[in-house]
Design an enzyme around this catalytic site. Structure first.
Site, mmCIF file in Angstrom:
data_model
loop_
_atom_site.group_PDB
_atom_site.id
_atom_site.type_symbol
_atom_site.label_atom_id
_atom_site.label_comp_id
_atom_site.label_asym_id
_atom_site.label_seq_id
_atom_site.Cartn_x
_atom_site.Cartn_y
_atom_site.Cartn_z
ATOM 1 N N LYS A 3 3.753 -4.830 -5.373
ATOM 2 C CA LYS A 3 3.159 -4.981 -3.965
ATOM 3 C C LYS A 3 4.300 -5.508 -3.242
ATOM 4 O O LYS A 3 4.528 -5.501 -2.063
ATOM 5 C CB LYS A 3 1.885 -6.056 -4.037
ATOM 6 C CG LYS A 3 0.641 -5.236 -4.606
ATOM 7 C CD LYS A 3 -0.570 -6.050 -4.303
ATOM 8 C CE LYS A 3 -1.651 -5.543 -4.966
ATOM 9 N NZ LYS A 3 -3.015 -6.437 -4.667
ATOM 10 N N ASP A 29 -5.872 -6.578 1.135
ATOM 11 C CA ASP A 29 -6.532 -7.449 0.323
ATOM 12 C C ASP A 29 -7.426 -8.319 0.927
ATOM 13 O O ASP A 29 -8.570 -8.494 0.188
ATOM 14 C CB ASP A 29 -5.532 -7.966 -0.850
ATOM 15 C CG ASP A 29 -4.764 -6.914 -1.733
ATOM 16 O OD1 ASP A 29 -5.685 -5.960 -1.986
ATOM 17 O OD2 ASP A 29 -3.847 -7.354 -2.260
#
Ligand code: ATR
Length: 283
Positions: A71, A108
């Protein structure tokens, strides 16, 4: 699945990626909406990540989700990222634009918030305080989302103090750091407790946290979704606190990517949660 030469393609890049539930989730939506498309698991090592990301954008993919451990590398590799991804320091969703450029965002934290609001109707997060256990990538995304939602106070408690301190420094004055040894005092008057650590996950010990001082009405959110009900959730439920498990965060974080790549805003339903969680049994 019956793909034509025009099929829309996306995928999830991770290492390993075999455990990912994202292919099951996105392909379920693709079937439901009868979209000529596929969502592919892409096992890519860190060495090959930036190059592979670029190549995927050159062979017709519309974008990718990015999972552990890529990420942060995804944020570094994109041409442009939104403010949220930059503040979190990581991108979990990359959109390949028609002009060939790569755009990164992070869903997220917004997925967490969307799930929380869907689970607790009428919840007001514009004041009050949250206790966050952990200071890894998931904690960063959730803390940014909580701060953006207007939470007055965010208390972070992590086994490694330095990680909590650096996260607090980046986030601003509404964030307090509590020593791991003092975590019993973390819960006084909080409105929500969030476990962002791996404790309680299958194969891991349960989170070592005494809930005695947690207010009765405080929500307990565990981002762990395997098992669907963690020891922390069971303990909180037994004392009457509302509890929310992490599977919905996974489902909700996927919505913006699917919309961007496949052109339909998909729904997160109970039926979807049941179908995706069946993948935990089968994997
Ligand atoms: P993610 O990016 O998914 O959040 P991570 O960066 O590996 O994953 O973070 C995992 C979190 O679980 C960290 O907060 C970690 O604490 P440390 O920063 O001290 O490593 C926490 N964690 C892992 N094992 C733990 C344990 N046995 N007890 C307490 N916290 C633990």
């Amino acid at each position: 699945m019956n793909l034509t030469g025009n099929a829309k393609l996306a995928g999830v890049m991770g290492w390993p990626v075999a455990h990912s539930l994202s292919p099951r989730l996105h392909n379920h939506w693709l079937e439901k909406h009868r979209i000529d498309g596929a969502f592919i698991p892409l096992a890519v090592t860190a060495d090959h990540f930036p190059h592979t990301l670029r190549v995927l954008s050159q062979v017709g993919f519309r974008g990718v989700n990015v999972t552990v451990p890529h990420k942060q590398a995804a944020l570094a590799a994109v041409d442009e990222a939104d403010d949220r991804a930059r503040r979190i320091g990581a991108a979990n969703t990359v959109i390949f634009r028609p002009d060939g450029s790569l755009f990164g965002t992070n869903t997220d934290g917004t997925g967490f918030l969307a799930h929380l609001h869907a689970s607790i109707p009428g919840l007001d997060l514009t004041s009050g305080s949250a206790a966050v256990i952990g200071a890894g990538g998931a904690a960063r995304a959730i803390c940014v989302a909580l701060a953006d939602a207007g939470m007055a106070e965010i208390r972070i408690c992590n086994r490694t103090l330095a990680r909590a301190e650096s996260l607090a420094l980046e986030l601003g004055p509404e964030v307090l750091v509590i020593n791991w040894a003092d975590r019993a005092g973390l819960l006084d008057e909080v409105d929500i407790l969030i476990n962002t650590t791996t404790q309680g996950m299958v194969g891991q010990p349960e989170l070592d946290l005494d809930l005695a001082t947690l207010p009765d009405q405080a929500i307990v959110y565990d981002i762990v979704y395997n098992p669907l009900e963690t020891p922390l959730m069971n303990k909180a439920q037994a004392r009457g606190n509302p509890v929310v498990g992490g599977l919905g965060m996974l489902l909700h974080q996927a919505v913006p990517g699917f919309s961007a790549w496949f052109g339909v805003e998909p729904e997160v339903t109970e039926e979807l949660a049941a179908f995706v969680s069946q993948g935990l049994v089968e994997r």
